[in-house]
Design a protein around this motif. Structure first.
Motif, short mmCIF file in Angstrom:
data_model
loop_
_atom_site.label_atom_id
_atom_site.label_comp_id
_atom_site.label_asym_id
_atom_site.label_seq_id
_atom_site.Cartn_x
_atom_site.Cartn_y
_atom_site.Cartn_z
N CYS A 99 0.85 -1.20 0.00
CA CYS A 99 0.00 0.00 0.00
C CYS A 99 0.88 1.24 0.00
O CYS A 99 1.96 1.25 0.58
CB CYS A 99 -0.88 0.03 1.25
N LEU A 100 0.38 2.28 -0.64
CA LEU A 100 1.04 3.58 -0.61
C LEU A 100 0.21 4.50 0.26
O LEU A 100 -1.02 4.50 0.16
CB LEU A 100 1.16 4.15 -2.02
N LYS A 101 0.88 5.27 1.09
CA LYS A 101 0.18 6.19 1.99
C LYS A 101 0.80 7.57 1.88
O LYS A 101 2.00 7.71 1.66
CB LYS A 101 0.30 5.72 3.45
N VAL A 102 -0.03 8.58 2.08
CA VAL A 102 0.44 9.96 2.11
C VAL A 102 0.36 10.42 3.56
O VAL A 102 -0.67 10.27 4.21
CB VAL A 102 -0.43 10.87 1.21
N SER A 103 1.45 10.99 4.04
CA SER A 103 1.49 11.48 5.40
C SER A 103 0.92 12.90 5.44
O SER A 103 1.50 13.82 4.89
CB SER A 103 2.92 11.49 5.93
N LYS A 104 -0.22 13.06 6.11
CA LYS A 104 -0.83 14.40 6.21
C LYS A 104 0.01 15.34 7.07
O LYS A 104 -0.17 16.54 7.04
CB LYS A 104 -2.26 14.30 6.75
N ASP A 105 0.97 14.78 7.80
CA ASP A 105 1.84 15.58 8.65
C ASP A 105 3.03 16.17 7.89
O ASP A 105 3.80 16.94 8.45
CB ASP A 105 2.36 14.73 9.82
N LYS A 106 3.18 15.84 6.61
CA LYS A 106 4.31 16.31 5.81
C LYS A 106 4.18 17.78 5.43
O LYS A 106 5.14 18.41 5.04
CB LYS A 106 4.45 15.43 4.56
#
Length: 177
Positions: A99-106
């Motif tokens: 799975c690919l995830k995007v970190s909203k904290d970036k």
């Protein structure tokens, strides 16, 4: 996928010949198919105005044609690595699948990308549930963000229009003084 491959993909999707598409964007009939073949094979790259004309005839957004060149798996991997750097994209495993995830904290850009991915998932879920047709789903994707109702998109005027408006209002203000 290079722009030529995208033109080819959408031309076939729309059931058009090279000659038809070439004449529709203004090439002379006698050379329309040859000219279009040059763009589809990548021997020539269309300029922005031609890309816009092709997109209009193909009924897609110009951005749907001019996507990053991810022709090879190595090119795709480097695109994903760039997304990791810019948006905090991470790779993990869930239920035995990668799975690919995007970190909203970036940061703000990462958070906005995450919102866009949620909008995409919403449309994909509607398609799976037969709430929308495949044509509606494709229209949403190929014109993104035009039909995205989950976010507010502002159209920014061209610099030329902006300058003209500023000049017009400055003249009006001077007259009122």
């Amino acid at each position: 996928m290079a722009i030529g491959e995208r033109i080819h993909f959408f031309r076939l999707l729309r059931g058009m010949t090279q000659k038809y598409l070439g004449t529709a964007v203004g090439f002379p009939e006698r050379s329309a198919d040859v000219r279009l073949a040059q763009y589809e094979t990548g021997s020539r790259k269309p300029k922005a105005d031609l890309t816009a004309a092709l997109a209009q005839v193909l009924d897609v957004s110009p951005q749907a044609l001019d996507v990053p060149d991810i022709d090879s798996q190595i090119g795709l991997m480097h695109t994903l690595f760039t997304l990791e750097d810019v948006y905090g994209l991470t790779v993990s495993e869930a239920d035995g699948e990668v799975c690919l995830k995007v970190s909203k904290d970036k940061g703000k850009e990462a958070y906005e990308l995450l919102q866009m991915l949620h909008a995409w998932k919403e449309q994909a879920d509607k398609l799976s549930a037969s709430e929308i047709s495949k044509d509606d789903y494709d229209r949403w994707r190929y014109y993104y963000p035009k039909y995205d109702t989950t976010q507010l998109w502002a159209k920014v005027p061209s610099q030329e229009l902006s300058d003209t408006l500023v000049e017009a209002f400055q003249d009006k203000l001077k007259k009122d003084e």
